[in-house]
Scaffold this motif. Structure first.
Motif, PDB file in Angstrom:
ATOM      1  N   PRO A 219       0.843  -1.214   0.000  1.00 50.33           N
ATOM      2  CA  PRO A 219       0.000   0.000   0.000  1.00 50.33           C
ATOM      3  C   PRO A 219       0.871   1.254   0.000  1.00 50.33           C
ATOM      4  O   PRO A 219       0.896   2.018   0.973  1.00 50.33           O
ATOM      5  CB  PRO A 219      -0.790  -0.136   1.305  1.00 50.33           C
ATOM      6  CG  PRO A 219       0.126  -0.900   2.217  1.00 50.33           C
ATOM      7  CD  PRO A 219       0.952  -1.813   1.344  1.00 50.33           C
ATOM      8  N   VAL A 220       1.570   1.492  -1.098  1.00 52.69           N
ATOM      9  CA  VAL A 220       2.606   2.523  -1.113  1.00 52.69           C
ATOM     10  C   VAL A 220       2.053   3.927  -0.890  1.00 52.69           C
ATOM     11  O   VAL A 220       2.614   4.714  -0.131  1.00 52.69           O
ATOM     12  CB  VAL A 220       3.425   2.445  -2.420  1.00 52.69           C
ATOM     13  CG1 VAL A 220       4.370   3.627  -2.539  1.00 52.69           C
ATOM     14  CG2 VAL A 220       4.228   1.159  -2.432  1.00 52.69           C
ATOM     15  N   GLN A 221       0.927   4.244  -1.547  1.00 50.67           N
ATOM     16  CA  GLN A 221       0.377   5.586  -1.355  1.00 50.67           C
ATOM     17  C   GLN A 221      -0.019   5.808   0.105  1.00 50.67           C
ATOM     18  O   GLN A 221       0.182   6.879   0.661  1.00 50.67           O
ATOM     19  CB  GLN A 221      -0.817   5.813  -2.289  1.00 50.67           C
ATOM     20  CG  GLN A 221      -1.282   7.270  -2.333  1.00 50.67           C
ATOM     21  CD  GLN A 221      -0.187   8.221  -2.794  1.00 50.67           C
ATOM     22  OE1 GLN A 221       0.419   8.040  -3.834  1.00 50.67           O
ATOM     23  NE2 GLN A 221       0.095   9.254  -1.987  1.00 50.67           N
ATOM     24  N   LYS A 222      -0.546   4.756   0.725  1.00 53.54           N
ATOM     25  CA  LYS A 222      -0.927   4.837   2.140  1.00 53.54           C
ATOM     26  C   LYS A 222       0.308   5.082   3.013  1.00 53.54           C
ATOM     27  O   LYS A 222       0.279   5.866   3.955  1.00 53.54           O
ATOM     28  CB  LYS A 222      -1.575   3.512   2.569  1.00 53.54           C
ATOM     29  CG  LYS A 222      -3.053   3.624   2.896  1.00 53.54           C
ATOM     30  CD  LYS A 222      -3.597   2.259   3.229  1.00 53.54           C
ATOM     31  CE  LYS A 222      -4.527   2.341   4.425  1.00 53.54           C
ATOM     32  NZ  LYS A 222      -5.201   1.065   4.679  1.00 53.54           N
ATOM     33  N   LEU A 223       1.393   4.373   2.694  1.00 54.64           N
ATOM     34  CA  LEU A 223       2.644   4.557   3.436  1.00 54.64           C
ATOM     35  C   LEU A 223       3.121   5.999   3.299  1.00 54.64           C
ATOM     36  O   LEU A 223       3.488   6.650   4.281  1.00 54.64           O
ATOM     37  CB  LEU A 223       3.728   3.599   2.913  1.00 54.64           C
ATOM     38  CG  LEU A 223       3.526   2.099   3.191  1.00 54.64           C
ATOM     39  CD1 LEU A 223       4.483   1.262   2.343  1.00 54.64           C
ATOM     40  CD2 LEU A 223       3.731   1.764   4.665  1.00 54.64           C
ATOM     41  N   LEU A 224       3.111   6.499   2.062  1.00 54.78           N
ATOM     42  CA  LEU A 224       3.574   7.869   1.812  1.00 54.78           C
ATOM     43  C   LEU A 224       2.685   8.875   2.553  1.00 54.78           C
ATOM     44  O   LEU A 224       3.183   9.803   3.189  1.00 54.78           O
ATOM     45  CB  LEU A 224       3.563   8.167   0.307  1.00 54.78           C
ATOM     46  CG  LEU A 224       4.579   7.391  -0.541  1.00 54.78           C
ATOM     47  CD1 LEU A 224       4.310   7.611  -2.031  1.00 54.78           C
ATOM     48  CD2 LEU A 224       6.017   7.806  -0.209  1.00 54.78           C
ATOM     49  N   ASP A 225       1.362   8.665   2.484  1.00 50.88           N
ATOM     50  CA  ASP A 225       0.433   9.588   3.144  1.00 50.88           C
ATOM     51  C   ASP A 225       0.640   9.607   4.655  1.00 50.88           C
ATOM     52  O   ASP A 225       0.449  10.625   5.305  1.00 50.88           O
ATOM     53  CB  ASP A 225      -1.023   9.201   2.827  1.00 50.88           C
ATOM     54  CG  ASP A 225      -1.376   9.468   1.362  1.00 50.88           C
ATOM     55  OD1 ASP A 225      -0.631  10.216   0.706  1.00 50.88           O
ATOM     56  OD2 ASP A 225      -2.385   8.908   0.887  1.00 50.88           O
ATOM     57  N   ALA A 226       1.045   8.439   5.196  1.00 55.41           N
ATOM     58  CA  ALA A 226       1.254   8.357   6.650  1.00 55.41           C
ATOM     59  C   ALA A 226       2.611   8.919   7.061  1.00 55.41           C
ATOM     60  O   ALA A 226       2.920   9.018   8.243  1.00 55.41           O
ATOM     61  CB  ALA A 226       1.126   6.901   7.102  1.00 55.41           C
ATOM     62  N   GLY A 227       3.445   9.272   6.072  1.00 57.73           N
ATOM     63  CA  GLY A 227       4.755   9.830   6.398  1.00 57.73           C
ATOM     64  C   GLY A 227       5.842   8.792   6.588  1.00 57.73           C
ATOM     65  O   GLY A 227       6.905   9.090   7.140  1.00 57.73           O
ATOM     66  N   VAL A 228       5.588   7.566   6.127  1.00 55.92           N
ATOM     67  CA  VAL A 228       6.626   6.530   6.201  1.00 55.92           C
ATOM     68  C   VAL A 228       7.655   6.811   5.095  1.00 55.92           C
ATOM     69  O   VAL A 228       7.268   7.038   3.945  1.00 55.92           O
ATOM     70  CB  VAL A 228       6.018   5.118   6.002  1.00 55.92           C
ATOM     71  CG1 VAL A 228       7.101   4.050   6.006  1.00 55.92           C
ATOM     72  CG2 VAL A 228       4.964   4.833   7.069  1.00 55.92           C
ATOM     73  N   PRO A 229       8.952   6.802   5.422  1.00 63.26           N
ATOM     74  CA  PRO A 229       9.949   6.961   4.352  1.00 63.26           C
ATOM     75  C   PRO A 229       9.914   5.732   3.442  1.00 63.26           C
ATOM     76  O   PRO A 229       9.891   4.599   3.932  1.00 63.26           O
ATOM     77  CB  PRO A 229      11.289   7.023   5.102  1.00 63.26           C
ATOM     78  CG  PRO A 229      10.956   7.153   6.563  1.00 63.26           C
ATOM     79  CD  PRO A 229       9.568   6.616   6.753  1.00 63.26           C
ATOM     80  N   VAL A 230       9.869   5.962   2.131  1.00 69.76           N
ATOM     81  CA  VAL A 230       9.795   4.833   1.189  1.00 69.76           C
ATOM     82  C   VAL A 230      10.924   4.934   0.159  1.00 69.76           C
ATOM     83  O   VAL A 230      11.161   5.999  -0.416  1.00 69.76           O
ATOM     84  CB  VAL A 230       8.436   4.789   0.450  1.00 69.76           C
ATOM     85  CG1 VAL A 230       8.375   3.586  -0.493  1.00 69.76           C
ATOM     86  CG2 VAL A 230       7.275   4.724   1.445  1.00 69.76           C
ATOM     87  N   GLY A 231      11.628   3.828  -0.037  1.00 66.02           N
ATOM     88  CA  GLY A 231      12.647   3.726  -1.080  1.00 66.02           C
ATOM     89  C   GLY A 231      12.238   2.650  -2.069  1.00 66.02           C
ATOM     90  O   GLY A 231      11.189   2.011  -1.920  1.00 66.02           O
ATOM     91  N   LEU A 232      13.066   2.442  -3.082  1.00 65.00           N
ATOM     92  CA  LEU A 232      12.715   1.507  -4.146  1.00 65.00           C
ATOM     93  C   LEU A 232      13.876   0.562  -4.413  1.00 65.00           C
ATOM     94  O   LEU A 232      15.035   0.976  -4.370  1.00 65.00           O
ATOM     95  CB  LEU A 232      12.397   2.332  -5.401  1.00 65.00           C
ATOM     96  CG  LEU A 232      11.657   1.665  -6.541  1.00 65.00           C
ATOM     97  CD1 LEU A 232      10.273   1.196  -6.100  1.00 65.00           C
ATOM     98  CD2 LEU A 232      11.521   2.639  -7.712  1.00 65.00           C
ATOM     99  N   GLY A 233      13.545  -0.711  -4.669  1.00 67.46           N
ATOM    100  CA  GLY A 233      14.602  -1.676  -4.956  1.00 67.46           C
ATOM    101  C   GLY A 233      14.149  -2.680  -5.995  1.00 67.46           C
ATOM    102  O   GLY A 233      12.954  -2.826  -6.261  1.00 67.46           O
ATOM    103  N   THR A 234      15.116  -3.378  -6.573  1.00 73.22           N
ATOM    104  CA  THR A 234      14.778  -4.387  -7.574  1.00 73.22           C
ATOM    105  C   THR A 234      14.620  -5.769  -6.964  1.00 73.22           C
ATOM    106  O   THR A 234      14.081  -6.666  -7.600  1.00 73.22           O
ATOM    107  CB  THR A 234      15.886  -4.498  -8.639  1.00 73.22           C
ATOM    108  OG1 THR A 234      17.110  -4.842  -7.982  1.00 73.22           O
ATOM    109  CG2 THR A 234      16.059  -3.191  -9.397  1.00 73.22           C
ATOM    110  N   ASP A 235      15.142  -5.959  -5.719  1.00 71.29           N
ATOM    111  CA  ASP A 235      15.309  -7.294  -5.160  1.00 71.29           C
ATOM    112  C   ASP A 235      16.306  -8.032  -6.068  1.00 71.29           C
ATOM    113  O   ASP A 235      16.895  -7.431  -6.969  1.00 71.29           O
ATOM    114  CB  ASP A 235      13.963  -8.025  -5.056  1.00 71.29           C
ATOM    115  CG  ASP A 235      13.921  -8.972  -3.837  1.00 71.29           C
ATOM    116  OD1 ASP A 235      14.975  -9.206  -3.214  1.00 71.29           O
ATOM    117  OD2 ASP A 235      12.819  -9.476  -3.518  1.00 71.29           O
ATOM    118  N   GLY A 236      16.519  -9.334  -5.869  1.00 74.96           N
ATOM    119  CA  GLY A 236      17.510 -10.044  -6.681  1.00 74.96           C
ATOM    120  C   GLY A 236      17.020 -10.267  -8.107  1.00 74.96           C
ATOM    121  O   GLY A 236      15.817 -10.252  -8.372  1.00 74.96           O
ATOM    122  N   ALA A 237      17.979 -10.511  -9.006  1.00 77.43           N
ATOM    123  CA  ALA A 237      17.610 -10.700 -10.411  1.00 77.43           C
ATOM    124  C   ALA A 237      16.845 -11.997 -10.644  1.00 77.43           C
ATOM    125  O   ALA A 237      16.259 -12.189 -11.707  1.00 77.43           O
ATOM    126  CB  ALA A 237      18.860 -10.681 -11.292  1.00 77.43           C
TER     127      ALA A 237
END
Ligand SMILES: [Zn+2]
Length: 432
Positions: free
Chosen positions: A283-301
């Motif tokens: 729930p990324v938008q919810k996380l952002l709205d709540a003020g949670v810091p969010v980063g992005l990753g690919t995980d393993g190939a």
């Protein structure tokens, strides 16, 4: 001061505005000295960005870089089966040289797609550190420690090795290698090990990174055993803090989101991996709205199957809308922010922004492409249309790592040959 100027391009600023500017880099400190009007810099060397868009180097905040050797070896399977039948048996055969070859392959791929920093949890981490040093990128590295399937002594050995690596390698490669303590996940590490080793990491101020709330299968047993949500359990173990960050956070409830915001613990979103393993929609938008810091990753190939952060931004925007049931959710600026400043802050690097004082980590995108025409909105292009292969130059710590698509620090042909040979021998051993 020895200087490098990136000239003639349009520059993406921290406030997401884009205008023509030249970027002056102090190559001794590896930082950005100034961003100035076009044509005003006088530098020792120039890197031509004309017709291009200069963006912060992308930060892949969660990966297992040597798993590039597993790329395409096991697809279309559920996470538990995939791990137990395909990944773990091969990982049991891993040798230091495999990790070195896989790391070189992954780092070459990242440089070629504009990624200048990453966070990596895996094994044989001194090998990864050596490739990071040679390749010129920036990384936060941790030895993935696990107790499941191990006797007590072997598990303690693993955890001690994790702490030792974190203490010994922090600040190496001229400060481009930073370290972290990385217990694998809430379900693959026994509680007593968290109780014993988390305080030790905290004492030395070592950041902690772990997998959490990735699938429902992972959440349910914890709720049953502890009568707590996984992140309440994690908080109880001392895992949630400002210098901690967790991967996935797919299945989190409102109380857990609140906890993450309170503790300022970053969530690293891995949309491609979550889709491929059908783990769910964070729930990324919810996380952002709540003020949670969010980063992005690919995980393993093995679960992606590439390390292209431009793909990841697009996936994040797409799945973010589906998860919210709202096309306005996770818009282009949010996706760019996650892959740059958001990831950089989570991992603890002063990168992810083109501004005086920040690390000189950047990528130049060639805009003269049919799929990037016309130019109504370059921020939109960054998320919805640019591909890693559109990156022309990559710079990290003030050093040019790729110029006109030619790697400057790694021999691409050698890296590819070595990875092919190593992958073949590794899978032969695992099948023997
Ligand atoms: Zn992972």
């Amino acid at each position: 001061m020895d200087t490098l100027a990136v000239t003639g391009g349009e520059v993406l600023r921290p406030d997401h505005s884009i205008d023509p500017a030249d970027v002056l880099i102090d190559t001794v400190t590896g930082t950005i000295d100034a961003v100035v009007e076009p044509g005003e810099v006088d530098a020792d060397r120039e890197l031509d960005a004309s017709g291009g868009l200069v963006v912060p180097g992308l930060v892949n905040a969660h990966t297992h870089v040597a798993m590039t050797l597993f790329r395409g070896s096991a697809d279309d399977k559920q996470l538990d089966d995939w791990l137990q039948e395909d990944i773990w048996p091969v990982e049991a055969e891993l040798q230091a040289g495999d990790v070195r070859a896989g790391a070189a392959l992954g780092i070459a791929e990242m440089i070629r797609s504009g990624t200048t920093a990453f966070a990596d949890m895996y094994f044989f981490m001194p090998e990864v550190a050596a490739v990071v040093e040679e390749a010129g990128v920036r990384a936060r590295l941790g030895h993935g420690a696990i107790t499941v399937g191990k006797d007590d002594e072997a598990a303690h050995e693993d955890f001690r090795a994790g702490l030792e690596f974190a203490r010994e390698y922090d600040g190496t490669a001229d400060g481009r290698v930073r370290t972290m303590f990385t217990p694998h996940s809430l379900t693959t590490v026994d509680e007593s090990f968290y109780r014993e080793y988390v305080p030790k990491a905290r004492e030395d101020d070592i950041p902690i990174h772990f997998h959490a709330n990735e699938t429902e299968n992972e959440v349910d047993p914890l709720v049953e055993e502890y009568d707590q949500r996984p992140l309440e359990y994690a908080d109880d173990l001392g895992l949630l803090a400002e210098n901690s960050f967790l991967a996935h956070g797919v299945h989190v409830d409102d109380r857990e989101i609140e906890l993450l915001a309170e503790r300022e613990t970053a969530v690293i979103h891995n949309p491609a991996s979550n889709m491929k393993l059908a783990s769910g929609m964070a729930p990324v938008q919810k996380l952002l709205d709540a003020g949670v810091p969010v980063g992005l990753g690919t995980d393993g190939a093995a679960s992606n199957n590439d390390l292209d952060m431009f793909d990841e931004m697009r996936d994040a925007a797409m799945i973010g809308k589906l998860a919210a049931g709202d096309a306005r959710a996770v818009d282009a600026p949010a996706a760019v922010e996650m892959a740059t400043a958001g990831s950089a802050a989570a991992v603890g690097f002063d990168s992810g922004r083109i501004e005086a004082g920040a690390n000189a980590d950047l990528a130049v995108i060639d805009l003269d492409k049919p799929h990037l025409t016309p130019r109504h909105d370059l921020l939109s292009h960054l998320v919805y249309a640019v591909k890693g292969s559109d990156v022309r130059h990559t710079v990290c710590d003030g050093t040019v790592l790729m110029a006109d698509r030619e790697l400057q620090t790694l021999d691409l042909e050698e890296v590819i040959d070595d990875a092919r040979e190593r992958a073949e021998a590794l899978f032969d051993r695992a099948q023997a």
